[in-house]
Design a protein around this motif. Structure first.
Motif, short mmCIF file in Angstrom:
data_model
loop_
_atom_site.label_atom_id
_atom_site.label_comp_id
_atom_site.label_asym_id
_atom_site.label_seq_id
_atom_site.Cartn_x
_atom_site.Cartn_y
_atom_site.Cartn_z
N HIS A 1 0.86 -1.19 0.00
CA HIS A 1 0.00 0.00 0.00
C HIS A 1 0.89 1.24 0.00
O HIS A 1 1.81 1.34 0.82
N ILE B 1 2.61 -1.02 4.48
CA ILE B 1 2.14 0.32 4.11
C ILE B 1 3.30 1.31 4.05
O ILE B 1 4.10 1.40 4.98
N ASP C 1 3.65 5.30 3.68
CA ASP C 1 2.91 6.56 3.73
C ASP C 1 3.87 7.68 3.32
O ASP C 1 4.78 8.04 4.06
N THR D 1 -2.94 6.12 8.31
CA THR D 1 -2.70 4.70 8.05
C THR D 1 -3.05 3.83 9.27
O THR D 1 -2.66 2.67 9.32
N ILE E 1 4.23 -0.13 9.14
CA ILE E 1 3.83 1.12 8.51
C ILE E 1 5.03 2.06 8.48
O ILE E 1 5.59 2.42 9.53
N GLY F 1 -3.88 0.05 9.54
CA GLY F 1 -2.86 -0.98 9.33
C GLY F 1 -2.41 -1.57 10.65
O GLY F 1 -2.02 -2.74 10.72
#
Ligand code: TPP
Ligand code: MG
Length: 971
Positions: free
Chosen positions: A401, A464, A466, A424, A434, A427
């Motif tokens: 992601h 993830i 970000d 996020t 993350i 998650g």
């Protein structure tokens, strides 16, 4: 300096229990002391301490007691004299010094857990605020301890370091341009892998000059495309990526890393922001094509239907990496509805894994979902899709992601859009790693995507990234951000572009020269100018015209779907045979025996048996099947029992998987309690496995509205918008049984309202045999269209709704069923669809009515007008035509057919059914029964004498739809 390596690091296979419980191998009355005194075990102690802090129950009780005392000691005792905390000269601390040492372990733990709160993530932000949880004083240290030496546990290989060195190491790793949340992960092996992977490199990228130049080139390419569009197509919507160009470098680094990681294909899903940029700079779509789409005369060339705006279109291409390897990259088309594409991409990725024979490790096809910050935290389908990630029937081996976190959603800032620190946060609930990265540092972001791919390939889990960035312009090119964010935008206006920041960095490092940068820029300008010229030439040749509606006349062509009686009997035996050593419930045994008898023609077939036989026959004809839905293995109404369980072991046996050696695969899954994500997933799956019969089943039909976006935006319209076809079949339990407003209606009317241009088939069959043929036709015919089926509930066990086996062995699906008792010469014809037929037939029989025929419209869309008029022609030309339904007037098939039947039949059609209502059905069984009896009676009663009995809430309607007034002919 050589560092001592803890046992655990030397032998990863070391028995975890042994590590966590030294009592198992030691006779020492004080195991903790015994182990701590060992020089190699400081890292072990720290890991154990960390495990205890994350979950006290995860360590042996002896250790638990020890750490409780340990922590208490840390809190109660005054700090040890500076410098006494550790043995100096590089030796390992002795137990006598363990309290300051324990505080070091606490410090390590705290930085790993909370370091991200001090990370410099926001390109526009100032230095993050101090986090007191990470202040030295919190660990009872002072500046005077900074030069004291401690054991640094597992930090970057461990060994003695000064407190200053430890802090610097931790800050560089966890508080620089990368902030990581990973200490919530319950799996210790994953946590340790991430920790070691990050600490080894202090989370600092180390790309070669060549790689750095490539990353800069990607940033410049992204920026240059946006600027070109900005100046050449002023005000045209493109949803600029500016401020978030790092995305393009990240995707490039990901694709570059794919071949070595064994990845052959990347399936991307994303929304509007930066989509054009990704199409061109990642998927290699030509600028000429893109610029053509910007032209006002542009008409989609590849799509027969209505097409779509350029920032929703998909694309697929083979990308050649710098090492000459090819990677298949696809970007799924998507609707405006944010995040709705997520499950569709997951389904597609899973289907493609199947096509690449990658159904075990799922390492060849990697799904990548690109999100906006506002949508990622806001849209429920995100959580629903994340929840699919570890489930047997929906896993895709880990999704990467990427959040293009421009810190704004249209005009809305974080304080109004989320209750969490990060967008996020979801998650964390799944225990995903993350990574937050400062978007102004493309090298850091590129470094993280490499970790992300490694992680995904190793652990097969989602991850993830970000990218914290900003949005240089308004939400779109017609939007003025200064209306609502004047201060933010004055800051953004003054902020240098990413390309300039990175160029400076690379120039300083000597990785590139000014001339080289200039060359990159001017080359891109030339390419764009040439493409613009070509696009203008292409556009000049376009002659836009309105396309005629899509039509598929073959949809009404008969498809032979009968199966010989012998085969049916064989399949009946196969679906009711269980391995000898299986002990099963006696009721299930009976059910299986009765299926066998049905298939042998000894008793009439019920619905579930017909379905099983349809599936079985398709499977041996090599048509694979996937059925997914809530409780679909057993069936909501305990009717299907596709999986049989052993009474003692709960071992599962699926007869449809065991028909013959070379049958096609049968997959049946109980889905999670989600509609939007699961339907989206199965739809996505159906796109890439068109030869497969993919079915999604709603628990009750009305729950399908939880997936309305998938129905509106994909199932009904994607062929027209994007030319994508699907054979997805929806099974929606529907029918009025007095069970209340919920569960009665699958909202048939909504599906019919979406029907046009032969986009899909909507059916409401009344017999098991017709359902059998419908399923087989759906799987076998070449035409690929979605199928929506209203399926029964009460009728599943109703002796009236059975079929002789002979009906499976001849003919095919009947779009219109004639009245079996009154085939001709009726003076009134009742048209109906679905369950109400049986109530009408009962009334007809009971009252020995011979002048009224009941015709069943088994397929409502597309309506088989020819068959209908043929059957009607057998009856009196003056016959009154009635449409009877049990649904309210504003629901069911009536509003759809009321617009069509009078014109088709050239006469009025009388409506009989419940009045229009806001709620689908009454909450009272007795009222339901009264209404039902009344509407049935009304259908047989001449129009002139409407019944007045029982003024219930559903005072029944008897209305005429006018025959059509002839249209004026166009001259
Ligand atoms: C389901 C849905 N609701 C509302 C919208 C309207 N809309 C389009 S973009 C947008 C903002 C999205 O913000 P974010 O996810 O942060 O992406 P960004 O535009 O900032 O890249 C909104 C509300 C939409 N497209 N889809
Ligand atoms: Mg945003």
């Amino acid at each position: 300096m050589a560092r001592s390596v803890p046992d655990s690091a030397q032998d990863p296979a070391l028995d975890v229990l042994d590590r966590l419980n030294p009592n198992r191998t030691s006779s020492s009355p004080s195991p903790a002391l015994g182990r701590i005194g060992h020089p190699g075990n400081s890292a072990f102690l720290e890991e154990l301490h960390e495990a205890w802090k994350t979950d006290p129950a995860s360590v042996d009780p002896t250790w638990r007691a020890f750490f409780e005392g340990f922590e208490l000691g840390c809190q109660l005792r005054p700090p040890a004299r500076s410098g006494t905390a550790a043995a100096t000269n590089g030796s390992t601390p002795e137990f006598g010094n363990v309290l300051p040492q324990a505080r070091i372990y606490n410090l390590l733990f705290a930085y790993r857990a909370l370091g991200h709160t001090l990370a410099h993530l926001d390109p526009l932000g100032l230095t993050p605020e101090e986090n007191t949880d990470l202040a030295l004083s919190t660990f009872r240290f002072t500046d005077s301890d900074l030069d004291s030496v401690f054991d640094s546990g597992t930090l970057g290989g461990g060994g003695p370091r000064t407190l200053r060195e430890i802090l610097s190491y931790l800050k560089q790793t966890y508080c620089d341009h990368i902030g990581v949340e990973f200490m919530h992960i319950m799996n210790f092996a994953i946590r340790r892998w991430l920790r070691d992977r990050m600490e080894r490199s202090r989370n600092q990228p180390s790309f070669s000059p060549g790689q750095q130049r490539r990353i800069l080139e990607k940033i410049i390419a992204a920026e240059s495309l946006e600027r070109f569009l900005h100046t050449r197509y002023v005000g045209q919507k493109r949803f600029s990526l500016e401020g978030g160009e790092t995305l393009i470098a990240v995707l490039d680094t990901l694709l570059e890393a794919c071949p070595a990681a064994g990845v052959e294909e990347v399936a991307i899903g994303m929304a509007h922001r930066g989509r054009l940029n990704v199409l061109v700079n990642t998927l290699g779509k030509s600028r000429r094509k893109l610029f053509t789409e910007f032209h006002e005369n542009y008409v989609p060339e590849t799509v027969l239907g209505d097409g779509d705006v350029k920032y929703h279109l998909g694309y697929e291409n083979d990308i050649t990496t710098s090492t000459g390897k090819k990677i298949r990259v696809s970007l799924a088309p998507n609707p405006s509805h944010l995040e709705a594409v997520n499950p569709v991409v997951e389904g597609r990725a899973r289907a493609r894994q199947r096509l690449r024979d990658d159904t075990v490790k799922r390492e060849k096809v990697v799904p990548v979902l690109i999100h906006g910050d506002g949508a990622f935290i806001g849209q429920g389908v995100v959580a629903e899709t994340l929840n699919l990630s570890r489930l047997e029937g929906y896993r895709t081996g880990g999704t990467i992601h990427i959040v293009v976190n421009n810190q704004i959603a249209f005009t809305t800032l974080a304080p109004d859009s989320r209750s969490t620190r990060y967008c996020t946060a979801l998650g964390k609930s799944l225990g995903l790693p993350i990574f937050h990265v400062n978007g102004d540092d493309p090298l850091a972001a590129a470094y993280v995507i490499q970790i992300a791919l490694e992680f995904r390939q190793k652990f097969h889990e989602d991850i993830i990234l970000d990218i914290v960035c900003y949005r240089r312009h308004g939400h779109n090119e017609g939007d003025e951000p200064n209306f609502t964010q004047p201060t933010l935008y004055s800051e953004i206006d003054a902020h240098p572009p990413i390309s300039r920041l990175l160029a400076r960095q690379l120039l300083d490092a000597g990785a590139i020269t000014e001339e080289e940068i200039q060359k990159i820029r001017s080359k891109l300008d030339v390419v764009s100018e040439e493409a613009l010229k070509e696009s203008r030439e292409a556009v000049a040749k376009l002659h836009p015209s309105i396309h005629p509606p899509l039509r598929c006349p073959d949809l009404l062509r008969d498809v032979p779907t009968a199966v010989p009686a012998k085969k049916i009997a064989e399949l009946g035996a196969a679906i009711s045979t269980i391995p000898g050593d299986f002990q099963i419930n006696t009721k299930i045994r009976k059910m299986l025996d009765s299926r066998k008898a049905m298939a042998a023609g000894q008793t009439p077939l019920d619905w579930a048996c017909a379905e099983h036989l349809a599936f079985a026959s398709l499977l041996i004809e090599k048509v694979p099947i996937r059925l997914s839905g809530q409780d679909s293995r057993r069936g909501t109404f305990s009717q299907r029992h596709a999986a049989i369980y052993d009474l003692r072991t709960r071992a599962r046996y699926i007869p449809l998987k065991n028909l013959s050696q070379n049958q096609a695969s049968f997959c049946v899954y109980n889905s999670p309690l989600s509609e939007a994500a699961v339907l989206g997933f199965d739809y996505g799956y159906s796109l890439d496995c068109p030869e497969m019969l993919v079915l999604w089943e709603a628990q009750f039909g009305d729950f399908a509205n939880g997936a309305q976006i998938q129905i509106d935006q994909y199932i009904s319209s994607s062929e027209s918008k994007w030319g994508t076809t699907s054979r997805l079949t929806l099974l929606l339990p529907h029918g009025y049984h007095g069970q209340g407003p919920e569960h009665s209606s699958a909202r048939l009317e909504r599906f019919l309202q979406l029907c046009a241009e032969d986009n899909m088939v909507v059916a409401y069959p009344t017999t098991p045999a017709n359902y059998f043929h419908l399923l087989r036709r759906q799987a076998l015919r070449k035409i690929i269209k979605p199928l929506i089926v209203m399926t029964p509930k009460g009728l599943l066990r109703d002796a009236r709704a059975t079929s002789p086996v002979a009906d499976l062995t001849r003919g095919g699906f009947q779009e219109i069923l004639p009245d079996p008792n009154i085939p001709r010469a009726a003076r009134r014809v009742i048209l109906c669809s679905g369950k109400v037929f049986y109530d009408l037939q009962d009334y007809q029989k009971k009252n020995q009515i011979t002048d009224t025929a009941i015709l069943r419209v088994e397929q409502i869309y597309p309506l088989h007008a020819k068959k209908l008029t043929q059957i009607l022609s057998l009856h009196s030309p003056d016959a009154e035509i009635v449409w009877c339904q049990e649904e309210s007037e504003n629901m069911g098939a009536w509003s759809h057919l009321a617009l069509r039947l009078p014109a088709l039949l050239q006469k009025q059609v009388r409506y009989v059914g419940r009045d229009a209502s806001s709620s689908p059905a009454t909450g009272s069984l007795i009222i339901h029964t009264l209404e039902q009896n009344q509407l049935v009676q009304e259908a047989f009663t001449p129009a002139a004498t409407p019944l007045q009995s029982g003024k219930t809430r559903a005072a029944l309607s008897t209305k005429k739809a006018k025959s059509p007034t002839p249209r004026k002919k166009k001259k």
